[in-house]
Design an enzyme around this catalytic site. Structure first.
Site, PDB file in Angstrom:
ATOM      1  N   ASP A 387      47.825  45.491  47.591  1.00 13.84           N
ATOM      2  CA  ASP A 387      48.804  44.537  48.125  1.00 13.84           C
ATOM      3  C   ASP A 387      49.836  45.250  48.974  1.00 13.84           C
ATOM      4  O   ASP A 387      50.017  46.461  48.867  1.00 13.84           O
ATOM      5  CB  ASP A 387      49.525  43.824  46.970  1.00 13.84           C
ATOM      6  CG  ASP A 387      48.604  42.868  46.235  1.00 13.84           C
ATOM      7  OD1 ASP A 387      48.949  42.482  45.098  1.00 13.84           O
ATOM      8  OD2 ASP A 387      47.545  42.511  46.801  1.00 13.84           O
ATOM      9  N   TYR A 455      46.114  53.397  37.961  1.00 11.38           N
ATOM     10  CA  TYR A 455      47.382  52.807  38.386  1.00 11.38           C
ATOM     11  C   TYR A 455      48.537  53.289  37.532  1.00 11.38           C
ATOM     12  O   TYR A 455      48.346  53.747  36.403  1.00 11.38           O
ATOM     13  CB  TYR A 455      47.327  51.282  38.276  1.00 11.38           C
ATOM     14  CG  TYR A 455      46.217  50.635  39.055  1.00 11.38           C
ATOM     15  CD1 TYR A 455      44.959  50.464  38.485  1.00 11.38           C
ATOM     16  CD2 TYR A 455      46.418  50.179  40.356  1.00 11.38           C
ATOM     17  CE1 TYR A 455      43.932  49.868  39.198  1.00 11.38           C
ATOM     18  CE2 TYR A 455      45.409  49.580  41.071  1.00 11.38           C
ATOM     19  CZ  TYR A 455      44.166  49.431  40.487  1.00 11.38           C
ATOM     20  OH  TYR A 455      43.150  48.845  41.188  1.00 11.38           O
ATOM     21  N   TYR A 528      42.668  42.629  38.487  1.00 12.62           N
ATOM     22  CA  TYR A 528      44.004  42.271  38.974  1.00 12.62           C
ATOM     23  C   TYR A 528      45.024  42.828  37.983  1.00 12.62           C
ATOM     24  O   TYR A 528      45.164  42.325  36.867  1.00 12.62           O
ATOM     25  CB  TYR A 528      44.143  40.752  39.075  1.00 12.62           C
ATOM     26  CG  TYR A 528      43.400  40.160  40.246  1.00 12.62           C
ATOM     27  CD1 TYR A 528      42.100  39.684  40.104  1.00 12.62           C
ATOM     28  CD2 TYR A 528      43.998  40.060  41.507  1.00 12.62           C
ATOM     29  CE1 TYR A 528      41.424  39.144  41.182  1.00 12.62           C
ATOM     30  CE2 TYR A 528      43.329  39.514  42.583  1.00 12.62           C
ATOM     31  CZ  TYR A 528      42.033  39.046  42.413  1.00 12.62           C
ATOM     32  OH  TYR A 528      41.356  38.518  43.471  1.00 12.62           O
TER      33      TYR A 528
END
Lengths: 570, 193
Positions: A387, A455, A528
């Site tokens: 994103d 992440y 996600y």
């Protein structure tokens, strides 16, 4: 005039030089030895048949092709067309039988054609292509006298484009009517039934005609071979070597292509075209004409209704239009990128004429690479995406920039310059930048679906963090979660429930806070992450909140690793 | 020689890791005490007080992409009943709303409902109440978790207890928007702190 005929009768096998001296001697720019060699090659051709072909509008180059005359024809690039006609002219008018039947007037007209005062008609087979006669891109008629001159024109176009090249591939595209007709010699049956009468049959018709008239002659099957080099191949033989010399590079398989595209208004008027092409494509190229086909040929010759053998062939009044283009096939420059900004999208993102974010990775990288290669366009491909508000850190994300028609392939030094330039902008950084071959694609695609991504997220929970929480989170390995399509993308993606795997997680406490912490996690591609933290109204389950038994929110997300083997410096 | 080379690349790796760590760890004093929720960050919240019937307060959370999440506002009568919500039934109107299967990017098979079409029935010990669409559009999804866990409405009606997701056409949204009010106005209206 009468005198000239007399001298011809007398010479009879004597020095041909005498023949030529009858009219004014044209300058023979190609060496005499070359002309001699040509004469040798032509000597065995049947004069009557050749005269016939000339009279129905076939050019000398196609005659050479049909009869398999090679040698000096293709290797000397400055042979003028007039030379070729002269040599053929000699062959014909040396033949006693022909001379007997030729009126003096006809003879002189034929003979003086080598002075190029009377230009030969446009060939009914090759539509002027092998005669180097065409309309240029300004629709002006152009006649080149020899292969060298045509090569020079092509060379000019190439030099203007300014590509940095060591070699080139040469491509020719000709109106399908010629190709089809050449193939039709072999694929006769299907083709004939579908061709509308209006179309000129070109080579096929000529072959039929020749077979019908001379099929029984002893020389026919030896010299008039059913397989001969095609118009395309003949043109390549004429042009490739002088072109290579003019550009001072080699002709060999290359990413750089020089292309001659011939088009003809008449050729596109076919309606049953695709039928014919489909059928002929089913046969392999190079198939020899077998006896069955020959039989059907004869059968068709007898068929009155068959339009294919109608002669004289329709006169071709216009040559083809020629477009000379050159281009380099796309080059690929790959590497890994890092994104430090939370206001830079991966690709150009514009809604209602307004740009979202202040820049894009695509434009920063591609927009720097393209001008350094002097390319026309670029395309940006990345292994996955993040994103706009997510930073891409750690080892970076693999990407490929495809540059169209690059004039220069960047050297290592140039690549370093590109890297430096991009890295100076601070928002984006590239690593391991280099020119990659087409295998770069395979590397990229492989990376997307299978690999794991790592992440780091700044997470807030609605109660203080306990030591127990750290242990509980750490203990969860290969945890399956179910994610309904997140609401934020539900408008453009299918409503599905997707199972994903969280490989491992680790909580890192933050010194000054009891409710904020860093969550490190490694997940399956396509997970996600934001929704896994806040739960997306419970549509992702389990989620951090449900695991810790409280509410959880995500403040920031960073990608710390895209685990892929390719695109690393060695 | 080999060792020297190894330690150099290890050294680089250590430096890179340190740099990464430096980038990742935030300055906590810059973080808000209580961050906005995902709903507050990504949706604009609207309320429809007394929708069709008095006391039937509903909310509409509208996402930037146009989708609307429908649910019970805090002062909905069902949530004031003693014992709270005990059951939720999607089998209202002509067919069971929880049975719809919307597929594909184009959202085929989605039912087109009016703003006053019934979505579900919410039951408490004493009463039952009809929850309606509020927004005219295609019904993309109902929260079927409510069937097994109706108590979600008591604990988090504004999050996990949402009722449904609807996709209105832009024109239809504008029509209904005019009759909706914002969070501040709703608080004042219901005298909430």
């Amino acid at each position: 005039m009468l005198n000239e005929v007399e001298s011809a009768e007398v010479s009879n096998g004597d020095e041909e030089a005498q023949m030529i001296s009858v009219s004014e001697e044209p300058p023979i720019t190609a060496g005499d030895e070359v002309i001699q060699a040509l004469r040798e090659g032509v000597r065995l051709l049947p004069p009557q048949a050749v005269k016939d072909l000339l009279s129905i509008g076939v050019c000398v180059q196609c005659i050479f092709r049909l009869f398999g005359v090679h040698g000096h024809n293709y290797s000397c690039f400055s042979i003028l067309q007039s030379n070729l006609y002269a040599v053929l002219g000699e062959l014909i008018y040396l033949d006693k039988q022909i001379l007997d039947n030729t009126s003096p007037k006809e003879y002189s007209i034929r003979h003086s054609s080598k002075d190029s005062e009377i230009e030969p008609p446009i060939c009914s087979i090759c539509l002027g292509i092998l005669q180097f006669f065409y309309y240029d891109d300004k629709e002006q008629p152009v006649r080149k006298n020899c292969p060298h001159d045509l090569a020079a024109s092509i060379s000019e176009v190439v030099k203007t484009e300014g590509h940095q090249i060591d070699n080139f591939s040469f491509e020719v595209s000709i109106p399908p009517i010629i190709v089809e007709n050449e193939q039709a010699v072999r694929y006769v049956k299907f083709y004939l039934k579908s061709v509308p009468p209006i179309i000129v049959e070109n080579e096929q018709a000529v072959r039929f005609y020749m077979e019908s008239k001379y099929g029984s002659e002893p020389w026919f099957h030896n010299t008039f071979r059913p397989e001969c080099i095609s118009v395309k191949d003949a043109l390549k033989l004429y042009v490739v070597t002088p072109l290579a010399m003019s550009l001072d590079i080699q002709s060999s398989p290359s990413s750089f292509h020089v292309r001659l595209t011939y088009s003809h208004a008449k050729a596109s008027s076919r309606t049953n075209f695709s039928e014919g092409i489909q059928d002929s494509k089913r046969r392999k190229a190079g198939e020899k004409m077998c006896s069955d086909t020959k039989k059907s040929l004869h059968g068709l010759l007898e068929d009155e209704s068959s339009e294919c053998c109608k002669l004289p062939l329709e006169k071709v009044s216009q040559p083809c239009s020629l477009s000379i283009t050159c281009y380099r096939k796309p080059i690929y420059i790959g590497g890994r990128y890092l994104k430090y900004s939370r206001n830079v999208s991966q690709t150009r993102w514009i809604i209602d004429d307004e740009r979202m974010g202040e820049a894009s990775v695509e434009e920063i990288i591609g927009g720097t690479i393209r001008p350094m290669c002097r390319g026309d366009n670029y395309k940006f491909h990345a292994a996955g995406r993040e994103d706009i508000d997510v930073r891409m850190l750690g080892s970076g994300r693999p990407f490929l920039v495809e540059v169209q028609n690059a004039r220069i392939v960047p050297s290592e030094v140039a690549i370093n310059d590109i890297e430096e330039k991009i890295n100076n902008c601070k928002k984006v950084r590239v690593k391991s930048l280099k020119v990659v071959g087409t295998h770069g694609w395979a590397l990229m695609r492989e990376g997307e679906m299978e690999k794991q991504k790592q992440y780091a997220a700044i997470v807030w929970i609605s109660r203080p963090l306990e030591d127990e929480d750290l242990q509980n989170i750490c203990a969860l390995k290969e945890m399956k979660i179910s994610q309904k399509t997140p609401i934020r993308v539900l408008h453009r993606r299918s409503p599905l429930e997707r199972e994903k795997i969280i490989h491992w997680m680790k909580i890192e406490r933050l010194a000054e806070s009891s409710q904020y912490f860093l969550l490190h996690l490694c997940t399956q591609a396509g997970t996600y992450i934001k929704e896994f933290v806040h739960g997306d109204l419970g549509r992702t389950y389990p989620n951090i909140g449900s695991i810790l038994g409280c509410m959880a929110e995500i403040l920031q997300l960073d990608v710390t690793d895209v685990k892929m083997d390719g695109f690393n410096t060695d | 020689m080999m060792n020297g080379h190894n330690s150099e690349s290890d050294h680089t790796k250590i430096l890179e890791d340190e740099e990464l760590q430096r980038l990742l760890v935030p300055d906590v004093c810059h973080l808000p005490l209580t961050p906005p929720s995902a709903v507050d960050s990504n949706f604009v919240c609207y309320f429809a007080p007394d929708f069709i019937k008095p006391g039937h307060d509903q909310y509409v959370y509208r996402h930037a992409n146009g989708l609307c999440v429908i649910g019970l506002a805090p002062m909905h009568v069902a949530l004031q009943d003693k014992g709270g919500v005990t059951a939720v039934d999607f089998n209202v109107g002509k067919f069971d709303r929880s049975g719809i299967k919307v597929t594909g990017k184009r959202k085929r098979n989605a039912q087109h409902f009016e703003h006053n079409t019934a979505l579900c029935k919410v039951c408490t010990n004493d009463n039952s109440y009809i929850v309606r669409c509020c927004v005219k559009g295609s019904l993309l999804e109902v929260n079927d978790r409510l069937i097994k866990q109706p108590k979600l409405l008591n604990t988090s009606a504004n999050r996990e207890g949402y009722i449904a997701i609807i996709m209105p056409k832009p024109a239809d949204w504008l029509k209904i928007k005019a009759s909706l009010i914002g969070p501040e106005d709703y608080k004042n209206l219901r005298a909430l702190s």
